[in-house]
Design a protein around this motif. Structure first.
Motif, PDB file in Angstrom:
ATOM      1  N   CYS A  11     -44.042 -14.221 -76.322  1.00 52.78           N
ATOM      2  CA  CYS A  11     -42.833 -14.175 -75.113  1.00 52.78           C
ATOM      3  C   CYS A  11     -42.748 -13.057 -74.158  1.00 52.78           C
ATOM      4  O   CYS A  11     -42.787 -12.427 -74.178  1.00 52.78           O
ATOM      5  CB  CYS A  11     -41.435 -13.667 -75.787  1.00 52.78           C
ATOM      6  N   HIS A  37     -40.622 -12.190 -72.778  1.00 54.43           N
ATOM      7  CA  HIS A  37     -39.385 -10.627 -72.746  1.00 54.43           C
ATOM      8  C   HIS A  37     -40.285  -9.461 -73.003  1.00 54.43           C
ATOM      9  O   HIS A  37     -40.413  -8.392 -72.095  1.00 54.43           O
ATOM     10  CB  HIS A  37     -38.411 -10.584 -73.248  1.00 54.43           C
ATOM     11  N   GLN A  38     -40.574  -8.877 -74.451  1.00 48.11           N
ATOM     12  CA  GLN A  38     -40.942  -8.348 -74.876  1.00 48.11           C
ATOM     13  C   GLN A  38     -42.410  -8.984 -75.602  1.00 48.11           C
ATOM     14  O   GLN A  38     -42.693  -7.461 -76.698  1.00 48.11           O
ATOM     15  CB  GLN A  38     -40.494  -7.539 -75.810  1.00 48.11           C
ATOM     16  N   ASN A  43     -43.354 -10.764 -77.964  1.00 50.08           N
ATOM     17  CA  ASN A  43     -43.061 -10.860 -79.394  1.00 50.08           C
ATOM     18  C   ASN A  43     -44.084 -12.272 -79.778  1.00 50.08           C
ATOM     19  O   ASN A  43     -43.521 -12.960 -78.943  1.00 50.08           O
ATOM     20  CB  ASN A  43     -41.491 -11.334 -80.041  1.00 50.08           C
ATOM     21  N   CYS A  56     -37.171 -18.546 -77.900  1.00 46.00           N
ATOM     22  CA  CYS A  56     -38.053 -16.400 -79.052  1.00 46.00           C
ATOM     23  C   CYS A  56     -36.718 -16.490 -79.601  1.00 46.00           C
ATOM     24  O   CYS A  56     -35.557 -16.203 -79.139  1.00 46.00           O
ATOM     25  CB  CYS A  56     -38.280 -15.899 -77.789  1.00 46.00           C
ATOM     26  N   ALA A 100     -36.254 -13.574 -81.067  1.00 49.67           N
ATOM     27  CA  ALA A 100     -36.277 -12.528 -80.962  1.00 49.67           C
ATOM     28  C   ALA A 100     -35.300 -12.080 -80.119  1.00 49.67           C
ATOM     29  O   ALA A 100     -33.831 -10.718 -80.537  1.00 49.67           O
ATOM     30  CB  ALA A 100     -37.122 -10.976 -80.330  1.00 49.67           C
ATOM     31  N   HIS A 101     -34.989 -12.212 -78.512  1.00 52.04           N
ATOM     32  CA  HIS A 101     -33.387 -11.391 -78.270  1.00 52.04           C
ATOM     33  C   HIS A 101     -33.302 -13.352 -77.299  1.00 52.04           C
ATOM     34  O   HIS A 101     -31.943 -13.271 -76.441  1.00 52.04           O
ATOM     35  CB  HIS A 101     -33.414 -10.862 -77.714  1.00 52.04           C
ATOM     36  N   MET A 102     -33.247 -13.829 -77.829  1.00 54.94           N
ATOM     37  CA  MET A 102     -32.650 -16.111 -77.776  1.00 54.94           C
ATOM     38  C   MET A 102     -32.940 -15.877 -76.466  1.00 54.94           C
ATOM     39  O   MET A 102     -31.869 -17.432 -75.947  1.00 54.94           O
ATOM     40  CB  MET A 102     -31.354 -15.634 -78.284  1.00 54.94           C
ATOM     41  N   TRP A 103     -33.735 -15.574 -75.866  1.00 58.51           N
ATOM     42  CA  TRP A 103     -34.633 -16.540 -74.652  1.00 58.51           C
ATOM     43  C   TRP A 103     -34.929 -17.694 -74.211  1.00 58.51           C
ATOM     44  O   TRP A 103     -35.591 -17.892 -75.971  1.00 58.51           O
ATOM     45  CB  TRP A 103     -35.756 -15.461 -74.023  1.00 58.51           C
TER      46      TRP A 103
END
Ligand code: FES
Length: 119
Positions: A50, A52-53, A55, A69, A71-74
Motif C-alpha cells: 500500500c 500509505h504505510q 503494508n 487496504c 489497514a486504514h481503508m484506502w
C-alpha cells in the motif's frame, strides 16, 4: 549466490488462474510482491504494498471494482490503480503479458515511492 535482477519479466503463473472479478497476491521471483487483478477481461498487476504505510496488500479486499487496504481503508480503482479514497494517491501498475497462457509481469528497477496522503 545469484544477484536478483530487477526490471525484467517475471513469470506469475497461469492466466486462467486469475478469473474475471478476482484478485490474487503473489511474490514474484525477484522478490517483488504484486496484486494480479482481472477486471474487464484484462489481468493487471499492481504493486503489492500500500502506498500509505507500505503494508502488504495480501489481505486486501476486492469487490470486483475497488481494492481496499484493510489497514486504514484506502481504496483504489482496480482498472487503473487510481486512488478512490483518497484521490491523491495510486497503486503503481506493472506491465503484464500473456505468453502461451502464462502471465509475465515486468517489474520496474526502482521501487515505487511512498505517497503522501491523509494519515
Ligand atoms: S497502509 Fe494501507 S491504508 Fe494505511
Amino acid at each position: 549466490m545469484t544477484a536478483v535482477s530487477q526490471g525484467s519479466w517475471q513469470p506469475a503463473g497461469a492466466a486462467d488462474d486469475v478469473w474475471e472479478g478476482e484478485m490474487t497476491f503473489q511474490q514474484l521471483g525477484d522478490g517483488t510482491s504484486v496484486l494480479l487483478v482481472n477486471t474487464d477481461g484484462a489481468v493487471r498487476a499492481f504493486h503489492g504494498l500500500c502506498p500509505h504505510q507500505e503494508n502488504s496488500l495480501e489481505d486486501a479486499d476486492f469487490d470486483g471494482e475497488i481494492i481496499t487496504c484493510l489497514a486504514h481503508m484506502w481504496e483504489f480503482d482496480a482498472r487503473s490503480g487510481a486512488g478512490v479514497n483518497p484521490t491523491t494517491t495510486c497503486l503503481p501498475e506493472y506491465p503484464v503479458e500473456i505468453r502461451d497462457g502464462e502471465l509475465y509481469v515486468h517489474t520496474s528497477s526502482a521501487p515505487p515511492e511512498k505517497e503522501a496522503g491523509p494519515e
